[in-house]
Design a protein around this motif. Structure first.
Motif, PDB file in Angstrom:
ATOM      1  N   ALA A  23      36.838  -7.990 -57.705  1.00 57.56           N
ATOM      2  CA  ALA A  23      37.589  -7.500 -56.537  1.00 57.56           C
ATOM      3  C   ALA A  23      37.123  -6.113 -56.125  1.00 57.56           C
ATOM      4  O   ALA A  23      37.020  -5.802 -54.933  1.00 57.56           O
ATOM      5  CB  ALA A  23      39.085  -7.478 -56.852  1.00 57.56           C
ATOM      6  N   ILE A  24      36.815  -5.267 -57.107  1.00 58.22           N
ATOM      7  CA  ILE A  24      36.396  -3.898 -56.812  1.00 58.22           C
ATOM      8  C   ILE A  24      34.959  -3.845 -56.322  1.00 58.22           C
ATOM      9  O   ILE A  24      34.663  -3.290 -55.255  1.00 58.22           O
ATOM     10  CB  ILE A  24      36.561  -2.992 -58.060  1.00 58.22           C
ATOM     11  N   TYR A  25      34.043  -4.439 -57.081  1.00 59.68           N
ATOM     12  CA  TYR A  25      32.621  -4.245 -56.795  1.00 59.68           C
ATOM     13  C   TYR A  25      32.104  -5.065 -55.615  1.00 59.68           C
ATOM     14  O   TYR A  25      31.057  -4.754 -55.062  1.00 59.68           O
ATOM     15  CB  TYR A  25      31.792  -4.524 -58.047  1.00 59.68           C
ATOM     16  N   GLN A  26      32.837  -6.098 -55.230  1.00 63.89           N
ATOM     17  CA  GLN A  26      32.425  -6.849 -54.050  1.00 63.89           C
ATOM     18  C   GLN A  26      33.088  -6.325 -52.780  1.00 63.89           C
ATOM     19  O   GLN A  26      32.857  -6.851 -51.697  1.00 63.89           O
ATOM     20  CB  GLN A  26      32.762  -8.333 -54.233  1.00 63.89           C
ATOM     21  N   THR A  27      33.880  -5.278 -52.930  1.00 65.39           N
ATOM     22  CA  THR A  27      34.646  -4.777 -51.788  1.00 65.39           C
ATOM     23  C   THR A  27      34.400  -3.300 -51.481  1.00 65.39           C
ATOM     24  O   THR A  27      34.360  -2.904 -50.315  1.00 65.39           O
ATOM     25  CB  THR A  27      36.161  -4.980 -52.033  1.00 65.39           C
ATOM     26  N   ASN A  28      34.224  -2.467 -52.527  1.00 63.08           N
ATOM     27  CA  ASN A  28      34.143  -1.024 -52.271  1.00 63.08           C
ATOM     28  C   ASN A  28      32.782  -0.613 -51.726  1.00 63.08           C
ATOM     29  O   ASN A  28      31.794  -1.338 -51.860  1.00 63.08           O
ATOM     30  CB  ASN A  28      34.480  -0.218 -53.534  1.00 63.08           C
ATOM     31  N   ASN A  29      32.746   0.534 -51.099  1.00 63.23           N
ATOM     32  CA  ASN A  29      31.499   1.058 -50.540  1.00 63.23           C
ATOM     33  C   ASN A  29      30.657   1.682 -51.641  1.00 63.23           C
ATOM     34  O   ASN A  29      31.064   2.668 -52.261  1.00 63.23           O
ATOM     35  CB  ASN A  29      31.805   2.118 -49.468  1.00 63.23           C
ATOM     36  N   GLN A  30      29.488   1.103 -51.911  1.00 66.20           N
ATOM     37  CA  GLN A  30      28.602   1.614 -52.938  1.00 66.20           C
ATOM     38  C   GLN A  30      27.466   2.399 -52.292  1.00 66.20           C
ATOM     39  O   GLN A  30      27.071   2.128 -51.156  1.00 66.20           O
ATOM     40  CB  GLN A  30      28.028   0.468 -53.760  1.00 66.20           C
ATOM     41  N   SER A  31      26.946   3.351 -53.029  1.00 72.03           N
ATOM     42  CA  SER A  31      25.809   4.110 -52.528  1.00 72.03           C
ATOM     43  C   SER A  31      24.597   3.192 -52.386  1.00 72.03           C
ATOM     44  O   SER A  31      24.538   2.116 -52.999  1.00 72.03           O
ATOM     45  CB  SER A  31      25.470   5.254 -53.487  1.00 72.03           C
ATOM     46  N   VAL A  32      23.639   3.626 -51.592  1.00 75.18           N
ATOM     47  CA  VAL A  32      22.414   2.837 -51.402  1.00 75.18           C
ATOM     48  C   VAL A  32      21.718   2.624 -52.746  1.00 75.18           C
ATOM     49  O   VAL A  32      21.251   1.521 -53.062  1.00 75.18           O
ATOM     50  CB  VAL A  32      21.468   3.548 -50.406  1.00 75.18           C
ATOM     51  N   THR A  33      21.683   3.676 -53.562  1.00 74.08           N
ATOM     52  CA  THR A  33      21.033   3.575 -54.873  1.00 74.08           C
ATOM     53  C   THR A  33      21.723   2.540 -55.751  1.00 74.08           C
ATOM     54  O   THR A  33      21.065   1.718 -56.405  1.00 74.08           O
ATOM     55  CB  THR A  33      21.045   4.940 -55.583  1.00 74.08           C
ATOM     56  N   MET A  34      23.060   2.567 -55.755  1.00 73.25           N
ATOM     57  CA  MET A  34      23.811   1.617 -56.562  1.00 73.25           C
ATOM     58  C   MET A  34      23.597   0.190 -56.074  1.00 73.25           C
ATOM     59  O   MET A  34      23.396  -0.741 -56.875  1.00 73.25           O
ATOM     60  CB  MET A  34      25.305   1.967 -56.531  1.00 73.25           C
ATOM     61  N   GLN A  46      16.544 -24.058 -68.126  1.00 76.27           N
ATOM     62  CA  GLN A  46      17.687 -23.189 -68.410  1.00 76.27           C
ATOM     63  C   GLN A  46      17.349 -21.748 -68.032  1.00 76.27           C
ATOM     64  O   GLN A  46      16.185 -21.389 -67.847  1.00 76.27           O
ATOM     65  CB  GLN A  46      18.069 -23.268 -69.883  1.00 76.27           C
ATOM     66  N   GLY A  47      18.392 -20.917 -67.923  1.00 72.17           N
ATOM     67  CA  GLY A  47      18.159 -19.517 -67.568  1.00 72.17           C
ATOM     68  C   GLY A  47      19.212 -18.611 -68.183  1.00 72.17           C
ATOM     69  O   GLY A  47      19.937 -19.000 -69.095  1.00 72.17           O
ATOM     70  N   CYS A  48      19.306 -17.405 -67.674  1.00 71.99           N
ATOM     71  CA  CYS A  48      20.289 -16.423 -68.143  1.00 71.99           C
ATOM     72  C   CYS A  48      21.696 -17.012 -68.047  1.00 71.99           C
ATOM     73  O   CYS A  48      22.009 -17.743 -67.103  1.00 71.99           O
ATOM     74  CB  CYS A  48      20.170 -15.165 -67.285  1.00 71.99           C
ATOM     75  N   CYS A  49      22.543 -16.694 -69.024  1.00 66.86           N
ATOM     76  CA  CYS A  49      23.897 -17.267 -69.062  1.00 66.86           C
ATOM     77  C   CYS A  49      24.800 -16.747 -67.953  1.00 66.86           C
ATOM     78  O   CYS A  49      25.767 -17.401 -67.572  1.00 66.86           O
ATOM     79  CB  CYS A  49      24.537 -17.011 -70.422  1.00 66.86           C
ATOM     80  N   GLY A  50      24.518 -15.538 -67.451  1.00 66.81           N
ATOM     81  CA  GLY A  50      25.348 -14.961 -66.390  1.00 66.81           C
ATOM     82  C   GLY A  50      26.447 -14.050 -66.893  1.00 66.81           C
ATOM     83  O   GLY A  50      27.276 -13.583 -66.112  1.00 66.81           O
ATOM     84  N   ALA A  51      26.461 -13.765 -68.214  1.00 70.03           N
ATOM     85  CA  ALA A  51      27.535 -12.937 -68.775  1.00 70.03           C
ATOM     86  C   ALA A  51      27.558 -11.540 -68.168  1.00 70.03           C
ATOM     87  O   ALA A  51      28.629 -11.030 -67.800  1.00 70.03           O
ATOM     88  CB  ALA A  51      27.392 -12.851 -70.292  1.00 70.03           C
ATOM     89  N   LEU A  52      26.395 -10.907 -68.071  1.00 75.51           N
ATOM     90  CA  LEU A  52      26.361  -9.561 -67.497  1.00 75.51           C
ATOM     91  C   LEU A  52      26.890  -9.559 -66.063  1.00 75.51           C
ATOM     92  O   LEU A  52      27.569  -8.618 -65.639  1.00 75.51           O
ATOM     93  CB  LEU A  52      24.941  -9.001 -67.524  1.00 75.51           C
ATOM     94  N   HIS A  53      26.590 -10.619 -65.330  1.00 75.13           N
ATOM     95  CA  HIS A  53      27.066 -10.722 -63.951  1.00 75.13           C
ATOM     96  C   HIS A  53      28.582 -10.874 -63.927  1.00 75.13           C
ATOM     97  O   HIS A  53      29.282 -10.183 -63.187  1.00 75.13           O
ATOM     98  CB  HIS A  53      26.420 -11.934 -63.265  1.00 75.13           C
ATOM     99  N   GLY A  54      29.080 -11.794 -64.753  1.00 74.44           N
ATOM    100  CA  GLY A  54      30.517 -12.036 -64.796  1.00 74.44           C
ATOM    101  C   GLY A  54      31.308 -10.825 -65.216  1.00 74.44           C
ATOM    102  O   GLY A  54      32.397 -10.560 -64.694  1.00 74.44           O
ATOM    103  N   HIS A  55      30.758 -10.055 -66.159  1.00 75.58           N
ATOM    104  CA  HIS A  55      31.465  -8.870 -66.664  1.00 75.58           C
ATOM    105  C   HIS A  55      31.331  -7.676 -65.725  1.00 75.58           C
ATOM    106  O   HIS A  55      32.036  -6.678 -65.910  1.00 75.58           O
ATOM    107  CB  HIS A  55      30.920  -8.467 -68.039  1.00 75.58           C
ATOM    108  N   SER A  56      30.427  -7.758 -64.755  1.00 69.80           N
ATOM    109  CA  SER A  56      30.132  -6.593 -63.907  1.00 69.80           C
ATOM    110  C   SER A  56      30.517  -6.787 -62.449  1.00 69.80           C
ATOM    111  O   SER A  56      30.024  -6.082 -61.568  1.00 69.80           O
ATOM    112  CB  SER A  56      28.629  -6.258 -63.997  1.00 69.80           C
ATOM    113  N   GLY A  57      31.387  -7.758 -62.181  1.00 68.70           N
ATOM    114  CA  GLY A  57      31.871  -7.930 -60.815  1.00 68.70           C
ATOM    115  C   GLY A  57      30.960  -8.740 -59.925  1.00 68.70           C
ATOM    116  O   GLY A  57      30.972  -8.565 -58.706  1.00 68.70           O
ATOM    117  N   GLU A  58      30.168  -9.633 -60.513  1.00 66.79           N
ATOM    118  CA  GLU A  58      29.263 -10.490 -59.741  1.00 66.79           C
ATOM    119  C   GLU A  58      29.578 -11.952 -60.051  1.00 66.79           C
ATOM    120  O   GLU A  58      28.725 -12.726 -60.489  1.00 66.79           O
ATOM    121  CB  GLU A  58      27.806 -10.174 -60.090  1.00 66.79           C
ATOM    122  N   GLN A  59      30.828 -12.363 -59.815  1.00 66.63           N
ATOM    123  CA  GLN A  59      31.269 -13.688 -60.227  1.00 66.63           C
ATOM    124  C   GLN A  59      30.566 -14.821 -59.486  1.00 66.63           C
ATOM    125  O   GLN A  59      30.258 -15.854 -60.086  1.00 66.63           O
ATOM    126  CB  GLN A  59      32.785 -13.823 -60.076  1.00 66.63           C
TER     127      GLN A  59
END
Length: 442
Positions: A103-114, A233-246
């Motif tokens: 909810a936070i990372y897909q909505t808030n304004n992030q810097s260009v670098t981020m 097969q590929g990456c499990c997606g855990a880092l994505h799920g834990h970091s706001g990239e569901q």
């Protein structure tokens, strides 16, 4: 934080966060003693599971507004899920945390670098195994070419942030690019076959930690397993799920389910606690997708950690031998709290002749690695690691065993910070067991 941004985040919380799960929390406080950030911040409720749930509920109810302080509380959480086993109401805090971050990372304004950094890591690097090989191949070249020695000798390494320099020191020797590309897809058992399994090779595990993957497959062969390793097969997606990239993690889940579902297998074996727990939760991740829900349920039901299958196949009852030594074990949070696998690693370690196993105080408290937490929240991570090393030293262990690559690097970092590199080593469980088996069966 601008008002328009606050309104977007608040609406995202209402849409993404499971309100029924929030209401399951009775505010009893049983979670507090298990939460590392609550303890390390001097028992600050804002950094406890109970406090974070209160903040999430306040946002959904409109009682509080999104703020940098709220975001800080969510970011500070390790996601170790130690609060879940002790919760009388069975609150699935890990899922709430992922929803809140989404909810936070897909909505808030992030810097260009981020935005560029997240796009590179989450959409270009981890989902693409060829890119992972290329990136880790460059690290391997840096290690083997002499550039690493030159960078340290000349002081050029100081241009890298201190926390990344520390991690660079404990990275294993990365395999050559050609070896990372030449991976097996099918292996026969070394003895009479007992199980037919698939192996989840992962992304970092099949590049940076490739030798540990090789050790895992050899153990399975010694234990009586025929192994298939799907190429798609590929990456499990855990880092994505834990970091706001569901949404990205869902696409990666679908790719992995499709890669394994036509294989006639008993189990899908993992050797990384964090990956295994996320794979195990694919059924929840895709529960609202009618096309994938049942397929995800079947996939999740076959996930099994290497330690569990070895115990099932009675690997701990065969000859295992090492030189006399004291050994302790550091739990992988997600292996214990996500997969409910606690005793199996200990059974295997204690089965090795020559080993005097000593349980570490708070062995199941997070070591502070937590995916990329030790990079993005370095100060708190090191504070947690310092406590962990105090407990490890009390065991007088020569060897610290763990079951997750992040934990392994974190414990190696702790050993280096304490100046104990000549006295203590950290090793992955499968590397430890393979050495014990091959030493006993020369």
């Amino acid at each position: 934080m601008k008002q328009q941004e606050k309104e977007r985040i608040q609406q995202a919380f209402k849409e993404k966060v499971d309100y029924n799960e929030l209401m399951n929390c009775t505010r009893c406080g049983f979670c507090l003693p298990s939460c590392p950030t609550y303890i390390e911040t001097g028992k600050n409720e804002v950094h406890s599971p109970r406090g974070r749930i209160a903040l999430m509920k306040g946002l959904v109810d409109g009682v509080i507004e999104p703020s940098d302080e709220v975001k800080r509380s969510i970011d500070m959480c390790l996601g170790c899920r130690a609060c879940e086993p002790v919760c009388p109401s069975g609150v699935q805090f890990g899922r709430l945390l992922e929803q809140a971050r989404d909810a936070i990372y897909q909505t808030n304004n992030q810097s260009v670098t981020m935005r560029l950094t997240r796009n590179l890591a989450f959409k270009k690097l981890f989902p693409n195994h060829h890119h992972m090989i290329t990136m880790t191949g460059l690290v391997g070249f840096y290690q083997r070419s002499g550039l690493q020695k030159v960078a340290k000798k000349t002081g050029m390494i100081r241009v890298v942030p201190k926390n990344l320099r520390a991690m660079e020191n404990v990275l294993p020797q990365v395999p050559k690019r050609k070896d990372m590309k030449r991976r097996p897809t099918h292996l026969q058992s070394f003895i009479k076959q007992k199980k037919r399994v698939a192996f989840f090779s992962g992304c970092l595990m099949d590049t940076v930690f490739m030798t540990t993957n090789d050790a895992t497959m050899r153990l399975l062969q010694y234990a009586g397993c025929e192994i298939v390793i799907p190429k798609t097969q590929g990456c499990c997606g855990a880092l994505h799920g834990h970091s706001g990239e569901q949404e990205q993690s869902k696409e990666m889940a679908k790719k992995n389910i499709a890669a394994f579902e036509d294989e006639n297998i008993d189990y899908i074996i993992t050797n990384a606690g964090g990956c295994g727990a996320f794979l195990h939760d694919y059924d929840h991740l895709l529960k609202d997708d009618p096309e994938w829900k049942e397929r995800a349920n079947k996939f999740a039901g076959k996930i099994k950690d290497i330690s569990s299958v070895l115990v099932e196949l009675e690997f701990h009852k065969i000859d295992l031998q090492l030189d006399d030594q004291i050994v302790t074990y550091q739990d992988s949070c997600h292996l214990k709290n996500g997969q409910n696998t606690f005793m199996e690693p200990r059974q295997l370690i204690e089965a090795v002749s020559g080993v005097d196993y000593v349980e570490m105080t708070d062995a199941s408290r997070c070591c502070g690695s937590a995916g990329i937490y030790n990079i993005v929240e370095s100060e708190m991570s090191m504070q947690i690691l310092d406590y962990k090393m105090e407990q490890a030293k009390k065991t007088k262990a020569k060897t610290i065993v763990t079951s997750n690559p992040g934990c392994l690097l974190q414990m190696k970092l702790g050993i280096e910070r304490e100046g104990l590199g000549e006295k203590i080593e950290a090793i992955h469980l499968v590397d430890f067991l393979l050495e014990a088996y091959e030493n006993a069966n020369k």
